[in-house]
Motif scaffolding. Structure first.
Motif, PDB file in Angstrom:
ATOM      1  N   ALA A 284      -8.699 -11.304   1.125  1.00  0.00           N
ATOM      2  CA  ALA A 284      -9.614 -11.011   2.237  1.00  0.00           C
ATOM      3  C   ALA A 284     -10.928 -10.441   1.711  1.00  0.00           C
ATOM      4  O   ALA A 284     -12.021 -10.759   2.204  1.00  0.00           O
TER       5      ALA A 284
ATOM      6  N   ARG B  62      -4.613   0.191   8.865  1.00  0.00           N
ATOM      7  CA  ARG B  62      -4.082  -0.694   9.902  1.00  0.00           C
ATOM      8  C   ARG B  62      -3.653   0.028  11.184  1.00  0.00           C
ATOM      9  O   ARG B  62      -3.588  -0.585  12.237  1.00  0.00           O
TER      10      ARG B  62
ATOM     11  N   SER C  34       0.159  -8.777  10.695  1.00  0.00           N
ATOM     12  CA  SER C  34       0.588  -9.634   9.587  1.00  0.00           C
ATOM     13  C   SER C  34       0.598 -11.097   9.993  1.00  0.00           C
ATOM     14  O   SER C  34       1.655 -11.694  10.181  1.00  0.00           O
TER      15      SER C  34
ATOM     16  N   LYS D 236      -5.068 -11.593   2.897  1.00  0.00           N
ATOM     17  CA  LYS D 236      -4.847 -10.141   2.959  1.00  0.00           C
ATOM     18  C   LYS D 236      -5.326  -9.534   1.652  1.00  0.00           C
ATOM     19  O   LYS D 236      -5.488 -10.245   0.654  1.00  0.00           O
TER      20      LYS D 236
ATOM     21  N   GLY E   1      -9.409 -10.232   6.919  1.00  0.00           N
ATOM     22  CA  GLY E   1      -8.432  -9.163   7.129  1.00  0.00           C
ATOM     23  C   GLY E   1      -8.345  -8.699   8.569  1.00  0.00           C
ATOM     24  O   GLY E   1      -9.356  -8.412   9.200  1.00  0.00           O
TER      25      GLY E   1
ATOM     26  N   ASN F 239      -3.625  -4.398  -1.842  1.00  0.00           N
ATOM     27  CA  ASN F 239      -3.175  -4.479  -0.456  1.00  0.00           C
ATOM     28  C   ASN F 239      -4.209  -4.091   0.596  1.00  0.00           C
ATOM     29  O   ASN F 239      -4.029  -4.389   1.777  1.00  0.00           O
TER      30      ASN F 239
END
Lengths: 355, 105
Positions: free
Chosen positions: B82, A104, B72, B78, B68, A140
Motif C-alpha cells: 500500500a 486501524r 481486511s 496492505k 490501504g 504491516n
C-alpha cells in the motif's frame, strides 16, 4: 443571578464560573504569556471565540468540518502495554498489535514505536530488538511510523551515567566543572541518538520523534539539535519531529548556543526557528499547565504562546497536548470536556498544523 | 489512552479511515504547513480538501487506489504494498519501500 458554566481547574477538578470570570481569567493568562514571551496578546475576536468554545454546552466539542489536522503521538504503544502508574493502561500486547490498533481501530494519522523506558540511552543495549520490531511493524503498517524517544540527558549523570552530576557540582560551587559535565553529556547524547537512529533508519523507520527536548535543560536541547543536524545531513528525506519538554528552556548550563543563539531562556516562538534550522520537519511547542489556575487561565495563556510559535515557525507546528501541557489538565485521566475544548482552541485560534 | 483518542475525535483527520496519513506524510516529507499539505494531497487525489477528512469519500477511493483501508479486503494491497502505491500517488519516496526494493533479487 448570573449563569454559571461548568469548567475545570488545571488539576481537572470541576469549577463553576460566570462569563465575566471566564473572560477575566483568559485575559490574565494571556497577559502572563504576552509579558513573559514579549509576544502579542490575542485579539478581542479570538478571546470571544475562546469563551464560546469554553462554554459550549456539549460534553465533547470538535473542530469545524474541514479544519481537521493530523495528529502525531509521543510514547507510542507504551500507552497500551506500559503501566507505570501514569499514562499506560497495562494491556499485555505486542508493539505491532499496539501500532495496528492505533492505525486501524483508533484512526491515528501517524504512530511511533518506542522502547518501554522511552529514552534513547536504554535503547542502545537492545537495539537489535528495536530494529526487528521496526521492520515487522513497517511491513504491516500504512501510516507514517516514527521511532520515538526522549533525549533525557539526565541519564548521563551519576548515578545513572558516567559524568558527575551537575546538580551536586553546583551545590559545591563548582560551576565550571558542572558546565563541563553537561558539555560531555551532550556530546555523548548526540552520538548515541545518531547511532540509534542510523540503525532504525536501516530497518525502515520513517524517521524520529525527539520527545521532551530540553527536559535536562539547555544541554539537552543543544545535544538534540546537533543530532537533528547530523541526521538531516545523512538522511535528507527522513521525517524528524522535535517536541519540547516545557515552555521555557531552562539554562542549567547557561552559555550553550546553537547557530549563535543562546539556548537558555528561550520561549516556544524562539525555539521553533532553531528546530527548523537544525533540520526538523515538525516542531512541537509546549506550554505547561498550572494546576492551581482555571482552564480559561491556562488555555488563554497556552493559546497565546502557541499562536506566536506557529507564526514564528518556518515548519509545521504540532502542539504538545498531553497531560499537563497545552491547556490540558495535569491529571492521568484528563476529562474529555477539557481535552476537546483545548484541542479545538489550538486548531481554531492558535492555528496549529497538527496536534 | 482516552486523551489521544479525544484529540483524534476532536481534531484529527482519522488516519486511513480518511486521508490523515497522506496529509501527515506531506507535512513530514516536505515540511508543508497543514493548508499546503491538504491542497497537495487533494490535488493528487482529485478531491476537495474537505473530502480528505470524509470517511464516506475516502473509504472507496482508498480501496480503488490500493493505498490501504482499515478492513481486511482480500487481495487488496496492505503494509508496504500500500505504501508503494502511496509513493507513486504523492510523488515521494518512503524509507521502508526503498529498503524493500533493495532486498528483491
Amino acid at each position: 443571578m448570573a449563569t454559571e458554566y461548568k469548567l475545570r481547574m488545571g488539576d481537572g477538578k470541576r469549577v463553576f464560573m460566570t462569563r465575566e470570570q471566564i473572560v477575566a481569567d483568559i485575559k490574565e493568562g494571556m497577559a502572563d504569556a504576552a509579558d513573559l514571551g514579549s509576544i502579542p496578546e490575542l485579539t478581542e475576536d479570538e478571546i470571544d471565540k475562546l469563551v464560546d468554545i469554553l462554554i459550549m454546552p456539549s460534553r465533547m466539542v470538535g473542530v469545524e468540518l474541514g479544519k481537521e489536522v493530523p495528529v502525531t503521538h509521543d510514547i507510542g504503544t507504551i500507552r497500551l502495554d506500559g503501566d507505570q502508574g501514569n499514562s499506560g493502561v497495562g494491556i499485555p500486547s505486542s508493539r505491532l498489535i499496539g501500532s495496528m490498533m492505533h492505525e486501524r481501530a483508533f484512526g491515528a494519522d501517524t504512530m511511533e514505536l518506542g522502547h518501554i523506558d522511552y529514552s534513547f540511552k536504554p535503547a542502545k543495549p537492545v537495539i537489535a530488538q528495536e530494529m526487528q520490531t521496526m521492520e515487522v511493524c513497517q511491513q504491516n503498517m500504512v501510516i507514517p511510523l516514527l521511532y520515538g524517544a526522549m533525549p533525557n540527558m539526565g541519564l548521563y549523570y551519576t548515578p545513572d551515567g558516567p559524568f558527575e552530576n551537575p546538580g551536586d557540582l553546583m551545590k559545591a560551587f563548582k560551576i565550571r566543572e558542572a558546565q563541563e559535565s553537561m558539555e560531555h553529556a551532550a556530546k555523548h547524547l548526540t552520538r548515541d541518538t545518531v547511532w540509534i537512529m542510523q540503525r532504525m533508519m536501516s530497518s525502515g523507520s520513517d524517521g524520529v520523534n525527539f520527545d521532551t527536548v530540553g527536559a535536562a535543560g539547555d544541554g539537552d536541547m543543544y545535544a538534540s539539535l546537533h543530532a537533528v543536524e547530523a541526521l538531516r545531513k545523512q538522511y535528507p528525506d527522513m521525517y524528524i519531529e522535535v517536541g519540547m519538554a516545557g515552555e521555557l528552556l531552562l539554562g542549567l548550563h547557561g552559555e550553550m548556543e546553537y547557530d549563535g543563539v543562546t539556548l537558555a531562556g528561550l520561549w516556544p516562538h524562539q525555539q521553533a526557528p532553531l528546530a527548523a534550522k537544525a533540520g526538523a520537519n515538525i516542531f512541537g511547542p509546549v506550554v505547561n499547565t498550572n494546576t492551581s489556575r482555571t482552564s480559561p487561565w491556562n488555555l488563554g495563556r497556552a493559546v497565546t504562546f502557541v499562536k506566536a510559535a506557529v507564526k514564528a515557525s518556518p515548519i509545521p507546528c504540532h502542539v504538545n497536548m498531553g497531560m499537563g501541557v497545552g491547556g490540558i489538565p495535569m491529571f492521568e485521566t484528563p476529562t474529555i470536556d477539557a481535552v476537546s475544548r483545548a484541542s479545538k482552541a489550538m486548531v481554531e485560534i492558535a492555528g496549529v498544523d497538527g496536534i | 489512552m482516552g486523551m489521544p483518542i479525544s484529540h483524534i475525535m476532536t481534531s484529527g483527520m482519522s488516519g486511513i479511515r480518511a486521508a490523515g496519513d497522506l496529509v501527515a506524510r506531506m507535512q513530514f516529507a516536505k515540511s508543508m504547513r497543514v493548508g499546503d499539505a491538504k491542497n497537495y494531497v487533494a490535488k493528487k487525489l482529485n478531491v476537495s480538501t474537505d473530502d480528505l477528512s470524509d470517511e464516506y469519500v475516502m473509504r472507496e477511493l482508498r480501496e480503488e487506489l490500493g493505498i490501504g483501508v482499515i478492513t481486511s479486503v482480500a487481495g487488496a494491497p496492505k503494509g508496504i504494498a500500500a505504501k508503494m502505491n502511496i509513493e507513486k500517488l504523492l510523488d515521494i519516496k518512503i524509507n521502508c519501500c526503498e529498503k524493500f526494493r533493495k532486498q528483491l533479487k
